[in-house]
Scaffold this motif. Structure first.
Motif, mmCIF file in Angstrom:
data_model
loop_
_atom_site.group_PDB
_atom_site.id
_atom_site.type_symbol
_atom_site.label_atom_id
_atom_site.label_comp_id
_atom_site.label_asym_id
_atom_site.label_seq_id
_atom_site.Cartn_x
_atom_site.Cartn_y
_atom_site.Cartn_z
ATOM 1 N N ASP A 1 -12.351 22.158 -39.253
ATOM 2 C CA ASP A 1 -13.633 22.775 -38.940
ATOM 3 C C ASP A 1 -14.322 23.382 -40.148
ATOM 4 O O ASP A 1 -15.312 24.090 -40.013
ATOM 5 N N SER A 2 -13.793 23.119 -41.342
ATOM 6 C CA SER A 2 -14.417 23.634 -42.555
ATOM 7 C C SER A 2 -14.128 22.681 -43.703
ATOM 8 O O SER A 2 -13.009 22.158 -43.823
ATOM 9 N N GLN A 3 -15.115 22.470 -44.552
ATOM 10 C CA GLN A 3 -14.919 21.608 -45.710
ATOM 11 C C GLN A 3 -14.100 22.297 -46.793
ATOM 12 O O GLN A 3 -13.727 21.674 -47.787
ATOM 13 N N GLU A 4 -13.829 23.573 -46.599
ATOM 14 C CA GLU A 4 -13.053 24.319 -47.589
ATOM 15 C C GLU A 4 -11.558 24.045 -47.480
ATOM 16 O O GLU A 4 -10.781 24.471 -48.327
ATOM 17 N N ARG A 5 -11.138 23.398 -46.407
ATOM 18 C CA ARG A 5 -9.727 23.045 -46.292
ATOM 19 C C ARG A 5 -9.607 21.578 -45.910
ATOM 20 O O ARG A 5 -10.523 20.994 -45.333
ATOM 21 N N LEU B 1 -15.592 14.112 -36.103
ATOM 22 C CA LEU B 1 -16.432 14.599 -37.197
ATOM 23 C C LEU B 1 -17.670 13.712 -37.378
ATOM 24 O O LEU B 1 -18.762 14.218 -37.651
ATOM 25 N N LEU B 2 -17.508 12.420 -37.215
ATOM 26 C CA LEU B 2 -18.660 11.511 -37.330
ATOM 27 C C LEU B 2 -19.666 11.754 -36.215
ATOM 28 O O LEU B 2 -20.883 11.646 -36.422
ATOM 29 N N ILE B 3 -19.165 12.129 -35.030
ATOM 30 C CA ILE B 3 -20.041 12.339 -33.878
ATOM 31 C C ILE B 3 -20.623 13.744 -33.848
ATOM 32 O O ILE B 3 -21.822 13.934 -33.639
ATOM 33 N N HIS B 4 -19.781 14.745 -34.100
ATOM 34 C CA HIS B 4 -20.171 16.127 -33.830
ATOM 35 C C HIS B 4 -20.551 16.936 -35.064
ATOM 36 O O HIS B 4 -20.926 18.101 -34.926
ATOM 37 N N GLY C 1 -7.970 14.359 -46.120
ATOM 38 C CA GLY C 1 -6.895 14.166 -47.085
ATOM 39 C C GLY C 1 -6.960 12.892 -47.892
ATOM 40 O O GLY C 1 -6.000 12.560 -48.598
ATOM 41 N N PHE C 2 -8.066 12.157 -47.836
ATOM 42 C CA PHE C 2 -8.205 10.935 -48.626
ATOM 43 C C PHE C 2 -8.764 11.289 -50.003
ATOM 44 O O PHE C 2 -9.779 11.985 -50.114
ATOM 45 N N SER C 3 -8.118 10.794 -51.039
ATOM 46 C CA SER C 3 -8.529 11.121 -52.409
ATOM 47 C C SER C 3 -9.878 10.514 -52.760
ATOM 48 O O SER C 3 -10.652 11.103 -53.530
ATOM 49 N N TYR C 4 -10.152 9.344 -52.195
ATOM 50 C CA TYR C 4 -11.414 8.652 -52.483
ATOM 51 C C TYR C 4 -12.005 8.110 -51.184
ATOM 52 O O TYR C 4 -11.272 7.579 -50.334
ATOM 53 N N PRO C 5 -13.325 8.211 -51.004
ATOM 54 C CA PRO C 5 -13.970 7.713 -49.778
ATOM 55 C C PRO C 5 -13.647 6.255 -49.445
ATOM 56 O O PRO C 5 -13.481 5.935 -48.265
ATOM 57 N N PRO C 6 -13.525 5.347 -50.439
ATOM 58 C CA PRO C 6 -13.197 3.967 -50.078
ATOM 59 C C PRO C 6 -11.851 3.841 -49.355
ATOM 60 O O PRO C 6 -11.686 2.967 -48.496
ATOM 61 N N TYR C 7 -10.879 4.715 -49.700
ATOM 62 C CA TYR C 7 -9.597 4.686 -48.993
ATOM 63 C C TYR C 7 -9.800 5.012 -47.512
ATOM 64 O O TYR C 7 -9.191 4.401 -46.632
ATOM 65 N N ILE D 1 -19.994 11.021 -45.023
ATOM 66 C CA ILE D 1 -18.741 10.286 -44.868
ATOM 67 C C ILE D 1 -17.766 10.657 -45.979
ATOM 68 O O ILE D 1 -16.556 10.767 -45.744
ATOM 69 N N ALA D 2 -18.270 10.904 -47.171
ATOM 70 C CA ALA D 2 -17.401 11.320 -48.272
ATOM 71 C C ALA D 2 -16.770 12.675 -47.971
ATOM 72 O O ALA D 2 -15.570 12.893 -48.217
ATOM 73 N N GLU D 3 -17.541 13.611 -47.431
ATOM 74 C CA GLU D 3 -17.016 14.929 -47.089
ATOM 75 C C GLU D 3 -15.945 14.832 -46.003
ATOM 76 O O GLU D 3 -14.927 15.538 -46.044
#
Length: 304
Positions: A207-211, A259-262, A275-281, A267-269
């Motif tokens: 629920d937070s981009q900080e974690r 997260l995509l819906i609500h 826990g994905f290091s890079y958005p393409p993963y 998408i990168a965030e």
């Protein structure tokens, strides 16, 4: 996406529900309980996880939204909500009646109580939370809720012990509606599997981009539970029929969809928060499990 809602925040959002300013630790020091009529309930509630349990008798139509599914409530229903499963509610019919009660985990965990909520088929993660009722069941359960409303207003010194019994009556009435094969015998594998599922669910919602997601692999969970990863994998597979990795992947996908819906996160965030290091993963992972990219999924859902 809203953060986990506490009992205090529930009362702040619903001031009419607690006109007397009842303490959130009112039940003789062993947790909080309260019960209400749904006559003045909000027509919608935010998508979030709560830190309390809730049982609701819904009379009126509406929609329940979970991470990746929607349940149409088109007849009277009994809803069980737990602290691990986020959801939101949207009323459809103008008339909304019924009752609900909420309570903290410690309320049902008094020393003389042997009922463990998170092990119940009604409150366990992935369980059946909605039960549609016939007219007789509506009358019977309404009577139990009304008894709790009257009891909580009383001066009876043991009223919370009596209220726990009323809650148990509602729970057992719902359990009788469960198929017999939903009950599992107690075993080491069941216990380990349940501990894993509980730990998995405690990582969510994000629920937070900080974690970001802390436990990502079966080895991470085994280390946290202080058991060998092979022992964990055997127990989970034996008890659920699915591998530990499948459970983790399925839950990450459910959270990604939520997260995509609500949320309005990019998408990168979302990728970094999961826990994905890079958005393409993340894109590759999402496409592998859903047959579409995160962007296409979000676009299709928003245009439904």
């Amino acid at each position: 996406m809203s953060k986990t809602e506490s009992v205090q925040e529930f009362y702040a959002r619903n001031p009419k529900a607690n006109p007397s300013g009842l303490s959130v630790n009112n039940a003789n020091g062993i947790g909080h309980f309260n019960v209400f009529s749904r006559e003045n309930c909000f027509r919608s509630t935010p998508y979030s996880r709560r830190d309390f349990y809730k049982i609701t008798l819904i009379i009126g139509s509406g929609k329940l939204y979970y991470a990746d599914k929607c349940v149409d409530i088109d007849k009277p229903a009994l809803l069980f909500s737990n602290p691990s499963t986020p959801y939101s509610w949207e009323a459809i019919s103008d008339k909304q009646t019924g009752y609900f009660c909420l309570f903290t985990p410690s309320f049902m965990h008094a020393e003389h109580q042997h009922f463990i909520l998170h092990q119940s088929a009604l409150f366990k993660v992935g369980g059946n939370y909605v039960f549609f009722l016939n007219p007789q069941q509506v009358i019977s359960l309404s009577g139990v809720f009304m008894q709790m409303i009257e009891e909580i207003k009383s001066d009876y010194i043991h009223k919370y012990d009596l209220i726990r019994n009323y809650v148990q009556v509602i729970i057992h009435e719902a359990l009788k509606m469960q198929p017999a094969n939903t009950y599992q015998p107690h075993s080491s594998a069941v216990r380990i599997s349940n501990l894993f599922v509980d730990l998995l669910e405690r990582q969510f919602p994000i629920d937070s981009q900080e974690r970001s997601l802390e436990l990502k692999t079966a080895k991470d969970y085994a280390s946290k539970l202080a058991i060998h990863v092979n022992h964990l994998n055997r127990a989970v597979k034996e008890n659920t029929g699915k591998t530990t990795t499948q459970h983790i992947s399925d839950r990450v996908i459910r959270e990604a969809k939520a997260l995509l819906i609500h949320s309005n996160w990019t998408i990168a965030e979302i990728a970094y928060s999961l826990g994905f290091s890079y958005p393409p993963y993340f894109n590759n992972f999402f496409r592998k499990h859903t047959k579409m990219t995160p962007g296409i999924f979000r676009e299709q859902y928003l245009h439904v």
